[in-house]
Design a protein around this motif. Structure first.
Motif, short mmCIF file in Angstrom:
data_model
loop_
_atom_site.label_atom_id
_atom_site.label_comp_id
_atom_site.label_asym_id
_atom_site.label_seq_id
_atom_site.Cartn_x
_atom_site.Cartn_y
_atom_site.Cartn_z
N THR A 333 0.87 -1.23 0.09
CA THR A 333 0.07 0.02 0.03
C THR A 333 1.06 1.20 -0.05
O THR A 333 0.45 2.18 -0.44
N ILE A 334 2.02 1.17 0.63
CA ILE A 334 2.88 2.30 0.92
C ILE A 334 4.02 2.10 -0.16
O ILE A 334 4.30 3.12 -1.00
N ASN A 335 4.71 0.72 -0.10
CA ASN A 335 5.75 0.92 -1.17
C ASN A 335 5.38 0.20 -2.61
O ASN A 335 4.59 -0.53 -2.81
N THR A 336 6.65 0.80 -3.43
CA THR A 336 6.16 0.36 -4.65
C THR A 336 7.53 -0.10 -5.24
O THR A 336 8.52 -0.42 -4.69
N GLU A 337 7.49 -0.37 -6.71
CA GLU A 337 8.81 -1.06 -7.43
C GLU A 337 9.84 0.34 -7.47
O GLU A 337 10.85 0.18 -7.85
N ALA A 338 9.40 1.68 -7.16
CA ALA A 338 10.22 2.79 -7.34
C ALA A 338 10.95 3.05 -6.06
O ALA A 338 11.42 2.28 -5.29
N ARG A 339 11.02 4.21 -5.67
CA ARG A 339 11.52 4.78 -4.37
C ARG A 339 10.65 5.24 -3.33
O ARG A 339 9.94 6.26 -3.71
N SER A 348 0.94 12.05 16.13
CA SER A 348 -0.41 11.53 15.93
C SER A 348 -0.38 10.16 15.53
O SER A 348 -1.33 9.29 15.43
N GLY A 349 1.05 9.86 15.00
CA GLY A 349 0.99 8.31 14.14
C GLY A 349 1.06 8.35 12.82
O GLY A 349 1.35 7.35 12.20
N ASP A 350 0.48 9.37 12.30
CA ASP A 350 0.75 9.66 10.68
C ASP A 350 1.95 9.50 10.17
O ASP A 350 2.89 9.92 10.78
N LEU A 351 2.18 8.85 9.11
CA LEU A 351 3.50 8.63 8.60
C LEU A 351 3.70 9.82 7.41
O LEU A 351 2.70 9.37 6.40
N TYR A 352 4.54 10.28 7.28
CA TYR A 352 4.91 11.16 6.19
C TYR A 352 6.24 10.45 5.29
O TYR A 352 7.09 9.87 6.00
N PHE A 353 6.18 10.35 4.17
CA PHE A 353 7.42 9.58 3.23
C PHE A 353 7.43 10.36 1.58
O PHE A 353 6.56 11.04 1.70
N SER A 354 8.43 10.33 1.26
CA SER A 354 8.52 10.83 -0.17
C SER A 354 8.68 9.41 -1.13
O SER A 354 9.22 8.14 -0.77
N SER A 355 8.16 9.74 -2.38
CA SER A 355 8.02 8.59 -3.43
C SER A 355 7.85 9.08 -4.65
O SER A 355 7.63 10.31 -4.76
N PRO A 359 1.30 8.17 -7.90
CA PRO A 359 0.93 9.20 -8.88
C PRO A 359 1.44 10.42 -8.19
O PRO A 359 0.78 10.78 -6.95
N GLY A 360 2.03 11.63 -8.72
CA GLY A 360 2.27 12.38 -8.34
C GLY A 360 2.84 13.82 -9.25
O GLY A 360 2.42 13.77 -10.47
N LEU A 361 3.13 14.79 -8.67
CA LEU A 361 3.44 16.10 -9.63
C LEU A 361 4.76 15.99 -10.52
O LEU A 361 5.19 16.70 -11.49
N GLY A 362 5.71 15.24 -9.96
CA GLY A 362 7.09 14.98 -10.53
C GLY A 362 8.06 14.81 -9.28
O GLY A 362 8.01 15.35 -8.40
N GLY A 363 9.22 14.09 -9.99
CA GLY A 363 10.16 13.86 -8.95
C GLY A 363 9.70 12.96 -7.81
O GLY A 363 8.62 12.52 -7.98
N LEU A 364 10.28 13.44 -6.68
CA LEU A 364 9.78 12.79 -5.36
C LEU A 364 8.87 13.93 -4.86
O LEU A 364 8.80 14.93 -4.77
N ASP A 365 7.71 13.28 -4.42
CA ASP A 365 6.73 13.69 -3.76
C ASP A 365 6.37 13.36 -2.40
O ASP A 365 6.76 12.31 -2.11
N VAL A 366 6.03 14.18 -1.63
CA VAL A 366 5.59 13.82 0.03
C VAL A 366 4.14 13.53 0.11
O VAL A 366 3.22 14.06 -0.57
N TYR A 367 3.95 12.32 0.54
CA TYR A 367 2.75 11.50 0.74
C TYR A 367 2.46 11.47 2.32
O TYR A 367 3.53 11.33 3.24
N THR A 368 1.37 10.94 2.81
CA THR A 368 0.98 10.99 4.20
C THR A 368 0.04 9.78 4.19
O THR A 368 -0.71 9.49 3.40
N VAL A 369 0.37 8.85 5.29
CA VAL A 369 -0.51 7.63 5.59
C VAL A 369 -1.23 8.06 6.87
O VAL A 369 -0.57 7.99 7.98
N SER A 370 -2.64 7.85 6.70
CA SER A 370 -3.29 8.03 7.72
C SER A 370 -3.35 7.15 9.07
O SER A 370 -3.38 5.95 8.55
#
Length: 653
Positions: A333-339, A348-355, A359-370
């Motif tokens: 759900t979080i990890n893919t074949e990329a980075r 709060s326990g919310d996880l933030y990461f870059s990937s 799907p994103g705007l370009g390069g690495l984007d920041v995402y959050t997991v509730s």
């Protein structure tokens, strides 16, 4: 984001006749590329191209070198030249990399075209599946409330600054600024100085910091240091460093100095007792530690088994005696074949990461997991941009934080930005209500009765089907808030029409009378649409071929007769037959075989009275497999048979 940063992000990772000098340059360029000296490789390859030399290898390596150095605009240029060669030697990963690079040029339309091609080749890849389930990703990201306000900070230099963390009121970060204190302190990957840890004390609330100074002479070495995570009492730090011995890089067989997470303790004001964590090895990298609020779990990025891609997010338990449990991969759900990299776990326990796999705007984007729902979402602009955005940290109580980006307008290669943000109340509990809709003729506006509406969810699952009444009206149960649905209407004599719906946030009137929406349909057979596949339009049974054979099976004739009937009904339509093979035998043989199959199919259709200038055939070999059955993959005969097929694409009306 430059490649020595990617050292921490885990991009871990025709025949030309040359004169002697050019052969020597090519050999040197390849040597630099294979040794990860990308800056030198780019210079040499570009000099060769300037002299008129080209090949798929040169363009691939130039694209990859720039991609790994975070220069996506240049990567897109070289990948574009690679695809312009129309060579059969392009691997599926280049479709993804080209699509990803095109986003940084803001050519999202072309990027989506190549993602669809990537999806067709590697439908089982999670990146392809996430793209398919989020085809409206750009609109969803752009529609997000801009709850972040950015501020530039004064710690940046002309070099790279990133991986911020907070320690006793100070901002601690990694920087490639050259202090001049170390001899040969230059990294060949980018010809830049090595990374060290610095700190800066804030003098005000408006982003002004005192002049940065070295964080710890004991922790900084002749290799890279980065990504700190401190315990709340300030006596323990986890940080990232290259695998090294006596201050020198230790490389593996591939020439990579892997990354490791270390722990140090503060004694009498001096950082010491540096030890590497027990799950480090010389075979893979671990980096970017982040501590949970109770300090009982360490989150980090790694390419250790069982990683899905270049780097995944993991977690590991920290026991009361200071020992560690077994690292756990956080799953697909979080990890893919990329980075996936730079995790940060909020109070709060919310996880933030870059990937760059979601799907994103370009390069690495920041995402959050509730922490409440487990849902992954792009945090949107202005945190994210068309370039690399990464290493976010935030204080949920003070509503502020920091992150790094290599976006245009900064001082250097990567810059640290401060931000404040608005707190969003806990999402309301989901509830189900009804939405009213109607199907109309797009030209006349008249209601169309008895149309079939198929309803799909965000993950592209077909939930249920509805039939409009004799007035062309229908109602559908949907869930609130912030759920995405896809409605597909089908009516005889009309092209299929798709409408997307995202249910609103916040409190919603459960009658939902104001959410009546319209599906407007155009008359005509959808088969007249350019790019349509007649296999789907005419509901053809798959036209299979026997192994190593280009002869049509007798049961194919009735299906091909349907194509003939269609082409007679639409005399202006022109069709391309695409013939495909399975992955067994050599690539060259499969291209030859599929070409024979395409010509055999075209020959039959022409023999039934269709002009040969209205139908063409192309053999694709094994380049567009529909499943995982690549070379040497363990597949059944039935699975291989699915790849021995033909498609009929309308390319002119």
């Amino acid at each position: 984001m430059k490649k020595y940063i990617y050292s921490y992000l885990f991009c871990f990772f025709g025949i030309l006749t040359f004169g002697y000098a050019q052969q020597s340059k090519l050999k040197k360029a390849e040597e630099n590329f294979n040794n990860h000296s990308y800056a030198l490789a780019i210079t040499t390859y570009e000099a060769l191209v300037a002299k008129g030399y080209e090949s798929d290898v040169i363009y691939k390596n130039l694209g990859d070198a720039n991609f790994n150095n975070g220069d996506y605009n240049k990567a897109a240029e070289w990948y574009g030249k690679l695809f312009a060669l129309k060579t059969d030697a392009i691997g599926s990963e280049y479709y993804f990399r080209y699509a990803q690079s095109l986003k940084s040029t803001e050519d999202y339309k072309k990027s989506d075209v190549y993602m669809k091609k990537f999806q067709k080749i590697k439908g089982t890849d999670s990146r392809a599946q996430k793209f398919e389930a989020n085809t409206e990703y750009l609109e969803l990201i752009k529609a997000k409330t801009k709850r972040f306000t950015l501020k530039k900070v004064s710690v940046n230099s002309k070099n790279s600054e990133f991986a911020p963390s907070l320690y006793q009121g100070n901002l601690v970060f990694a920087s490639a600024r050259d202090t001049g204190l170390l001899v040969n302190n230059i990294h060949k990957w980018t010809n830049k100085a090595y990374l060290n840890l610095y700190q800066a004390d804030s003098t005000s609330e408006d982003g002004v910091f005192r002049t940065p100074e070295v964080f710890s002479k004991q922790l900084n070495s002749k290799t890279h240091e980065s990504s700190t995570a401190f315990t709340k009492d300030g006596t323990t730090v986890y940080f990232t460093r290259n695998n090294s011995k006596d201050g020198n890089f230790v490389e593996d067989e591939a020439g990579l100095s892997r990354l490791k997470i270390y722990r140090a303790s503060l004694e009498n004001g001096v950082w010491g007792n540096v030890i590497e964590l027990p799950f480090n090895t010389n075979e893979y990298s671990t980096a970017h530690p982040s501590l949970s609020a109770d300090e009982k779990t360490l989150y980090f990025a790694s390419d250790m088994p069982p990683s899905l891609g270049a780097s995944d997010i993991f977690k590991v338990a920290i026991h009361e005696d200071g020992t560690f449990g077994t690292p756990e991969n956080l799953g697909n759900t979080i990890n893919t074949e990329a980075r996936e990299t730079f995790p940060f776990i909020a109070e709060s326990g919310d996880l933030y990461f870059s990937s760059d796999g979601h799907p994103g705007l370009g390069g690495l984007d920041v995402y959050t997991v509730s922490a409440r729902t487990g849902a992954v979402s792009n945090v949107g602009e202005p945190i994210n941009s068309k370039e690399d955005d990464f290493s976010i940290i935030l204080d949920e109580e003070k509503l502020k934080g920091f992150f790094a980006s290599n976006r245009t307008g900064g001082m250097g290669d990567d810059d640290i930005y401060a931000f404040t943000f608005e707190k969003i109340d806990e999402e309301p509990e989901a509830f189900v209500s009804q939405i009213n809709g109607s199907i109309i003729d797009k030209l006349t506006g008249e209601l169309i009765p008895l149309g079939k509406v198929s309803v799909y969810d965000y993950a592209n699952n077909n939930l249920f089907e509805i039939t409009a009444d004799d007035q062309g009206k229908f109602s559908s149960p949907i869930e609130f808030p912030s759920k995405k649905y896809r409605f597909v209407a089908e009516v005889e004599g009309y092209n299929d029409e798709t409408v997307y719906l995202i249910t609103p946030l916040g409190t919603v009137d459960e009658t939902l009378e104001d959410l009546n929406f319209i599906i407007a349909m155009e008359k005509g057979d959808k088969s007249s649409v350019i790019g349509a596949d007649l296999v789907e339009i005419l509901k053809l049974k798959t036209i299979f071929f026997n192994t190593n054979s280009s002869y049509l099976n007798p049961d194919a004739f009735p299906e091909l007769d349907k194509v003939v009937a269609y082409m007679k009904e639409f005399p202006s339509a022109r069709v391309e037959v695409g013939s495909h093979s399975d992955s067994r035998d050599s690539d060259r043989y499969n291209l030859w075989l599929s070409d024979r199959r395409a010509k055999s199919t075209v020959s039959y259709i022409v023999s039934m009275g269709i002009s040969e200038n209205r139908i063409t055939g192309t053999g694709y070999g094994e380049t567009l497999l529909v499943n995982k059955c690549v070379n040497d993959a363990p597949c059944s005969e039935a699975e291989h048979a699915l790849n021995r097929r033909s498609e009929f694409i309308v390319f002119q009306n």
